[in-house]
Scaffold this motif. Structure first.
Motif, mmCIF file in Angstrom:
data_model
loop_
_atom_site.group_PDB
_atom_site.id
_atom_site.type_symbol
_atom_site.label_atom_id
_atom_site.label_comp_id
_atom_site.label_asym_id
_atom_site.label_seq_id
_atom_site.Cartn_x
_atom_site.Cartn_y
_atom_site.Cartn_z
ATOM 1 N N ARG A 288 13.545 6.973 -6.360
ATOM 2 C CA ARG A 288 12.495 7.490 -5.469
ATOM 3 C C ARG A 288 11.145 6.856 -5.773
ATOM 4 N NH1 ARG A 288 14.244 13.846 -6.200
ATOM 5 N NH2 ARG A 288 16.026 13.833 -4.763
ATOM 6 N N LEU A 289 10.822 6.771 -7.064
ATOM 7 C CA LEU A 289 9.524 6.202 -7.432
ATOM 8 C C LEU A 289 9.473 4.696 -7.157
ATOM 9 C CD1 LEU A 289 8.702 8.137 -10.720
ATOM 10 C CD2 LEU A 289 7.653 8.415 -8.470
ATOM 11 N N VAL A 290 10.579 4.010 -7.402
ATOM 12 C CA VAL A 290 10.621 2.567 -7.124
ATOM 13 C C VAL A 290 10.455 2.318 -5.632
ATOM 14 C CG1 VAL A 290 12.198 0.592 -7.013
ATOM 15 C CG2 VAL A 290 11.888 1.802 -9.170
ATOM 16 N N ASP A 291 11.127 3.094 -4.787
ATOM 17 C CA ASP A 291 10.966 2.927 -3.333
ATOM 18 C C ASP A 291 9.518 3.152 -2.915
ATOM 19 O OD1 ASP A 291 13.605 2.339 -3.028
ATOM 20 O OD2 ASP A 291 14.205 4.357 -2.384
ATOM 21 N N HIS B 142 15.512 -5.173 -5.431
ATOM 22 C CA HIS B 142 15.935 -4.697 -4.104
ATOM 23 C C HIS B 142 17.042 -5.598 -3.549
ATOM 24 C CE1 HIS B 142 15.720 -2.713 -0.279
ATOM 25 N NE2 HIS B 142 15.393 -3.822 0.354
ATOM 26 N N LEU B 143 16.920 -6.901 -3.795
ATOM 27 C CA LEU B 143 17.967 -7.823 -3.368
ATOM 28 C C LEU B 143 19.255 -7.581 -4.153
ATOM 29 C CD1 LEU B 143 15.899 -11.123 -3.051
ATOM 30 C CD2 LEU B 143 16.953 -9.853 -1.171
ATOM 31 N N GLN B 144 19.118 -7.342 -5.458
ATOM 32 C CA GLN B 144 20.297 -7.100 -6.281
ATOM 33 C C GLN B 144 21.039 -5.841 -5.849
ATOM 34 O OE1 GLN B 144 18.985 -6.995 -10.359
ATOM 35 N NE2 GLN B 144 19.142 -9.225 -10.609
ATOM 36 N N GLU B 145 20.320 -4.860 -5.343
ATOM 37 C CA GLU B 145 20.943 -3.598 -4.948
ATOM 38 C C GLU B 145 21.951 -3.784 -3.816
ATOM 39 O OE1 GLU B 145 17.697 -1.083 -3.974
ATOM 40 O OE2 GLU B 145 17.083 -0.787 -6.059
ATOM 41 N N ARG B 146 21.846 -4.893 -3.106
ATOM 42 C CA ARG B 146 22.811 -5.134 -2.029
ATOM 43 C C ARG B 146 24.209 -5.369 -2.593
ATOM 44 N NH1 ARG B 146 19.740 -9.341 2.103
ATOM 45 N NH2 ARG B 146 17.805 -8.147 2.355
ATOM 46 N N ALA B 147 24.249 -5.853 -3.840
ATOM 47 C CA ALA B 147 25.551 -6.163 -4.434
ATOM 48 C C ALA B 147 25.924 -5.238 -5.578
ATOM 49 C CB ALA B 147 25.564 -7.605 -4.939
ATOM 50 N N GLY B 148 24.977 -4.461 -6.131
ATOM 51 C CA GLY B 148 25.307 -3.620 -7.268
ATOM 52 C C GLY B 148 24.112 -2.865 -7.771
ATOM 53 N N PRO B 149 24.196 -2.344 -9.024
ATOM 54 C CA PRO B 149 23.113 -1.555 -9.606
ATOM 55 C C PRO B 149 21.832 -2.354 -9.706
ATOM 56 C CG PRO B 149 25.142 -1.328 -10.867
ATOM 57 C CD PRO B 149 25.365 -2.426 -9.886
#
Length: 415
Positions: free
Chosen positions: A333-336, A394-401
Motif C-alpha cells: 500500500r505504501l509503495v503504491d 513494479h516491472l518485476q511484479e509482473r513476473a513475481g514478488p
C-alpha cells in the motif's frame, strides 16, 4: 670434366632417432610449448580467445600431450599413442562444432612443427649432434605431424556427419569471430569474411532465438549469418532490420520466440546480442509483452531498469529500507502511494482517484511515508533513485514478488 659431379644412387634410408635424444629434449618441452602457443596465436588470432576460454585448459593439455608423445616415442618406439589419438580426434571435432574448416588446425600443426624443428636445430648446435641425426629428426617430426592432421580429420568428418553440415562452414566462423571475447582483430575478421564471400557491413542487428525455436533457414536472405548449434542460438542480420527483413524473419520463425537487438556498428555486435538476450529473458518472464518476435527498441526502459536484478535488489534495500519492518500488505500500500506521488506529484484527491481510495487515506499514508523516509524524499538525487527502484520493482511484479525486504515475524497491519 674434372669439376663435374657424378650422379649418385638412391639415398641411404634414415636411421632411427637415437633414444638418448629424448633425455636432451625433455627439459626443452615447457618453454617449447610456450613458444609454440605464442606463434600459433600470433599467426591465427582466432585461437587466442579459445585458449583463454572455458576449454582452454583442456586444449593446452592436449597440445602438451601431442608434444610429449613424440618425445616418448623417441625414448621408447613402442609407446602407445591412444591418448594422443583420442585428443587429436577431439581437436578435429572441436573445429567442426566451432564452425571452422580444418585450415586453421592444419596451419597450427605446421607452425608447431616449424617451431619444434627450429628448437631442435639450436639443441643440435649446443650438443654438437651430427647432421644425420637432425635429418632423421626432421623426417620423423613431419611424419608425426602428418599423423596428427590425419587423426584430426577423422574426428572432424565424424562430427560434420553428425551435425549434417557441409565441411566448409566459414560463415558461422565469421559470426563467432565477430562476437568473440576478447575481441579478434578486424583484419582477421575481414580476411575470413573475404574467404567466406560475405561482405562486411558497417552495421549489424543481432537476433536472439529461444532454445526451442524452429527456424526455416531458407526463408532468410543468404547474407544472414546463423549459429544454431549452441544453447543460445542467434542470427546476425547485416544492417537494420527493415520491413522486408522483418517479414522474412517472421516467416522463418513461424511463431517461435525471438528478440531483435539494437542496430550497432559491426564492432559492437556483442552488445546487440546481449541486449537481445536480455529482452528475450524479459519476454519469457512476462515482464514485457508483444508478438513472438519482440524488439529491444520497444522496451528500452525495462531493459535498462532490469539489466541487473541483483543491483536493483541492493538499491531497494538502501532506498526502501524504511519500509523493511512492515508486512507485505502494508508495504504494498505504501509503495503504491509513494510511486503515485513520485510519478504525479498530485493532490490527495488526485492520488486517491488513481489509487481508488479515500483522500483521507492518502493523507494518512503520506504522513507515514514522511516519518519513515524523513529527508530522503526532499533530496533530489535520493528521490530520483527511489523512483527508479520503484519503477523497476513494479516491472518485476509482473513476473513475481517485488523483492522488497521481508517483514519481521509477528508484524501487524494497522491500515
Amino acid at each position: 670434366m674434372s669439376g663435374a659431379r657424378r650422379a649418385t644412387g638412391p639415398a641411404e634410408p634414415l636411421r632411427p632417432i637415437p633414444q638418448e635424444l629424448a633425455a636432451i629434449m625433455w627439459p626443452e618441452l615447457p618453454s617449447l610449448f610456450q613458444e609454440m602457443s605464442a606463434e600459433i596465436i600470433g599467426a591465427l588470432p582466432e585461437y587466442s580467445h579459445i585458449l583463454d576460454g572455458p576449454y582452454g585448459h583442456a586444449i593446452r593439455i592436449g597440445i602438451e600431450q601431442n608434444i610429449a608423445t613424440f618425445v616418448d616415442q623417441i625414448a621408447a618406439p613402442s609407446t602407445t599413442s591412444t591418448l594422443r589419438d583420442d585428443m587429436c580426434r577431439r581437436f578435429g571435432r572441436f573445429e567442426a562444432y566451432e564452425g571452422r574448416s580444418l585450415d586453421s588446425l592444419q596451419a597450427a600443426y605446421r607452425i608447431g612443427a616449424r617451431v619444434g624443428l627450429r628448437r631442435a636445430m639450436k639443441v643440435s648446435e649446443r650438443y654438437n649432434l651430427p647432421p644425420s641425426v637432425m635429418m632423421t629428426f626432421a623426417d620423423s617430426l613431419f611424419a608425426y605431424v602428418g599423423e596428427l592432421a590425419s587423426l584430426s580429420r577423422e574426428g572432424y568428418l565424424e562430427a560434420m556427419a553428425e551435425l549434417g553440415e557441409k565441411p566448409d562452414n566459414r560463415r558461422r566462423r565469421v559470426l563467432r569471430l565477430i562476437l568473440a571475447t576478447p575481441a579478434v582483430s578486424p583484419a582477421a575478421i575481414a580476411e575470413l569474411a573475404e574467404h567466406a564471400a560475405w561482405p562486411l557491413p558497417d552495421e549489424v542487428t543481432l537476433v536472439a532465438l529461444g532454445p526451442e525455436s524452429k527456424l526455416t533457414r531458407a526463408a532468410l536472405d543468404r547474407d544472414v549469418l546463423a549459429d544454431l548449434s549452441g544453447p543460445e542460438p542467434h542470427l546476425l542480420v547485416p544492417g537494420p532490420l527493415d520491413d522486408n527483413r522483418r517479414a522474412a524473419l517472421d516467416t522463418a520463425l513461424a511463431g517461435s520466440r525471438a528478440a531483435v537487438g539494437l542496430t550497432t556498428p559491426l564492432g559492437d555486435a556483442a552488445d546487440s546480442l546481449r541486449w537481445a538476450r536480455q529482452t528475450l529473458a524479459l519476454a519469457d518472464a512476462g515482464i514485457v509483452e508483444g508478438p513472438p518476435v519482440v524488439r529491444c527498441e520497444d522496451h528500452l526502459l525495462p531493459l535498462w531498469l532490469l539489466g541487473d536484478p541483483a543491483l536493483i535488489n541492493q538499491l531497494s534495500k538502501k532506498h526502501l529500507g524504511p519500509l523493511a519492518g512492515l508486512t507485505p500488505t502494508q508495504r504494498t500500500r505504501l509503495v503504491d502511494t509513494l510511486r503515485t506521488w513520485l510519478t504525479t506529484r498530485g493532490t490527495a484527491a488526485q492520488m486517491a482517484e488513481l489509487l481508488d481510495v479515500h483522500p483521507q487515506t492518502v493523507r494518512y499514508r503520506m504522513r507515514i511515508l514522511d516519518r519513515a523516509f524523513g529527508d530522503q524524499l526532499a533530496d533530489a538525487d535520493a528521490r530520483f533513485a527511489t523512483e527508479i527502484v520503484l519503477r523497476a520493482l513494479h516491472l518485476q511484479e509482473r513476473a513475481g514478488p517485488s523483492g522488497l525486504p521481508g517483514p519481521p515475524s509477528g508484524a501487524r497491519e494497522p491500515f
